[in-house]
Design a protein around this motif. Sequence first.
Motif, PDB file in Angstrom:
ATOM      1  N   SER A   1      42.221 -14.528 -32.238  1.00  0.00           N
ATOM      2  CA  SER A   1      40.932 -14.694 -31.975  1.00  0.00           C
ATOM      3  C   SER A   1      40.242 -14.405 -33.426  1.00  0.00           C
ATOM      4  O   SER A   1      41.005 -13.699 -34.117  1.00  0.00           O
TER       5      SER A   1
ATOM      6  N   PRO B   1      40.465 -17.918 -26.574  1.00  0.00           N
ATOM      7  CA  PRO B   1      38.992 -18.477 -26.742  1.00  0.00           C
ATOM      8  C   PRO B   1      39.005 -20.019 -26.333  1.00  0.00           C
ATOM      9  O   PRO B   1      39.958 -20.705 -26.553  1.00  0.00           O
TER      10      PRO B   1
ATOM     11  N   GLN C   1      36.014 -22.416 -31.639  1.00  0.00           N
ATOM     12  CA  GLN C   1      36.189 -21.669 -30.311  1.00  0.00           C
ATOM     13  C   GLN C   1      34.798 -21.384 -30.024  1.00  0.00           C
ATOM     14  O   GLN C   1      33.840 -21.227 -30.757  1.00  0.00           O
TER      15      GLN C   1
END
Lengths: 560, 364
Positions: free
Chosen positions: A542, B282, B259
């Motif tokens: 992420s 995500p 995301q």
Amino acid sequence: MHSGRLRYGAPLRPAGLEGEAISIESAADLLARTVEALVRRAPSIAADAARELGSIMLALHFGDGTHATLQARHNSLMVTRALAQGPVECFFDDRSLLSLYDLERRPSQILEQGAFDVRGTAEQVLAVWRTFQLLAQRAAGLRSVQALWLAYRRSLGLDVAVGTGGSGPDPGPLGEVPDAAGLLRGTEPGAARSASVATTRVLWDRRAGEGWWTLEGPRDADLFDIMETCRRLAADEILTRIPQRHPVDSLYRLMREYPARGGKGLRPTLCIATCGAFGGHSEDAVRIAAAVEMFHNAFLIHDDIEDESLNRRGKGCLHMEHGIPLAVNAGDGLNLLAVETVLSNIDRLGLARTLALIDEIIRMCRESIEGQAIELGWIRRRHIPRRDADYIHMVTKKTGWYTCRSPCRLGAIAAGHTRPRELDLLGNVFGQVGIAFQIQDDILNLVGEEDLYGKEPLGDLLEGKRTLMLIHLMRSVSKRECRELLGWLGRPRSERTLAESRHVLRRMERSGSIEYARAVAARHAARGARLFEETLGFIPQSEDKAILGQVIHYVNTRLL
Amino acid sequence: MTSGSARPDAAPPGLDVGPFLTGPPGPFPRVPLSDVLERRWLHYAFITTDEQQALIANLATLGAEDGGEPIRTTVLLAYHREHGWACSQWHAYLPREPWTSFRSPGPPTTFPRRPDFELQSLAGTPAVALHLTSTSTPAPAGVSHFHRTHWKRWQAQPGVLAAGRWDDGMVPARETVAVGYHERVHGRWAWPEMGGWVFGFCNQLGDRLDGPPSWAVVFALLQPMDEARDHTAMVMVWRRGRMVFFVPRRALRVSVAGQLARDRVVTAPSLAPLLGTFATAPIPAVLCIDGYQGGDWIQLRFRCRDAARLVVPSETSLQPFSVHEVIGDMEVRLRMNGSSQLFASPGIVEFAGGAAERSWSALR
């Protein structure tokens, strides 16, 4: 706290993209400023490029007649704006240089005969090619880099490529996968993150695909902006929590001083990014990040008194401006407020997570106090350890825990993760980072720019701090010089002069102590980076995880 | 049906009716669930016509271990554009079997008619009591067969109208009208082998609120962990209640980018975050689907706005399965029989998956 204040969800500040005029003098200047921007804002890109470049010294020649040298140094890149001889030489004209940035067209569509030339052994040329490929693919997503190249492009009168947006050509058997990243760039900012670096991921292309949940490749974030945002979030929280009541002048104003002076924002960034990386809300970590910063500021106030420091963050130390008794009291006040802030998480995170936070905070404080005691004990006993391991042990406790390990662990706990094994894996990675951070901090105290660093120059030498450079120097010099140094270090601070400190610094430079310390810091950062890749696979990819990766490389390339 | 914080004065939830019946014999047979991996459910999703509120409900029957009684779960997730999400736990109160067009073609016509769909959190809110009306034909049933013995069969129906009392606990309860989507599912699978899916729909309202939508679109992309030959994808388009366009997987391209900010995602039910729930990947910020059949084609562009992550415990892995219910804006470009259409409407997309993330391999 409401979501409107949030950090990376907010649109990135378009540094220079619109409005601000950027002047690029030459192609060599463009390259140098690009690398400087990367080292500052996305050190992991610079580190990865340095790894590809290896030990090659690359001589670059540009079509406008300027020259530069590119080389890797301590997990990072360095550009010198001067003609140099190197085993590999590259020539770019303006068009081929811009092809590095323009990812929308293939180099073969741009390059013409004689526009690009590279000479060297095949192996080295391929290493250079990989370096540029990596820089082109990853650096081109950063807005600060985009701004530089846009300015250069405009200065040459070349058009700027504009994306076609979300609606591409009509679908059909010969069509292409829809340009989702193009659509994203037209989306309202704030809802989505990383619009500038997003790439289209194919979930299904008629015959094959991959799940949306599968891990994406590494993404890069602008660490500089993010650290500033996280620092501000924590500082706002601290300043809000310091009561508006009496006694103002002798307590609460003093408690505001250090937090209001700024700082790097490393701890809040680690705390908030780890929380996000573990799937938590960034808002959930702001209070605990503020609490860590309060403890940190309280430690600094007391530490400055213990070390007889003069300056902190560009101004006089609190005890220099208000006297030792009031400064000690303000430090105590910040410690108390920090405890209160930790407890205030109960209404947001619940009792279980708050108890886990308290447990971690107690550990953090204990380690820091023990580390400080070890160093103060050495100074009092006029002892200088001979082994690096003793120094590493001391800084791990003194700095490593509350600067790197605990902020990460606290962020994970704020996200609801308390499994000891995962927290330990995280702690192991950032324990290495904490060591590299402290060594770099000590180096900057000796050779850093005072304006950036904020402390008095050579303060650590004047204070007699047991740094890795000092330990190395003591191992390197003769017995007679060793005795001289010990005698000098045994004197009270008031009897040590700046001139004498400069003399010791020169000895360190002659003995290679500073370079030695740089290498040790780079080694620990590299070990942290390796552990990050090898052991933290359980954290999904992420942007938050990418930020943690950036921090590892930041610690030993930072200038402040 | 009571509203507010009063607890329903009725039999304990989950015991007053039997396993949910998903339709006639045939593709969704009324047979006992054979083991713990077999499951079936009814799914409802609505967006109010003023586009301010939405709800997603799932009424599931899960096979029991060792021949015991099957387990029922009922969950109600409500959304308000300004206030976010509210969710029941896994045992929302359901006073009676809800109406489903798959079991009976139309709701009973005797009056006064009781609401066809009543569901209430035990906390009082969210709660709904709605009359449902079917306006569109159901889609053909889709089937995915994977991992040798695992399978999932589903059937969707867009254009379901819902009118009645709506109390999400975030704004005062009101009478409202919504349009949405209904689905039945039956299958046998383990969540890690299931991999994940992307399902979604949108309804473009017509001139009359009591009729079928002008246009409706439903799409599905099911991606089990096995080879791509087991993946299933389809897009279906309805025009005034009749299905007019079907795009199979060999004519589809699906992509995502970016995301959704984590702060736009809440985890539900609210107890889930306390259970050490792992992070998921995500959610993408945008979803694009292109499909074609001969000279006809469709382009879907979905921008995610807000999401709720429903955490579904997995029977065979430590990692839960996460169903992200994502509210957003759908834009559809369409070319059929030589004429072009462009419309935009709110939509709901499910990004589901995550029970078998590779993350665990690092810890083992």
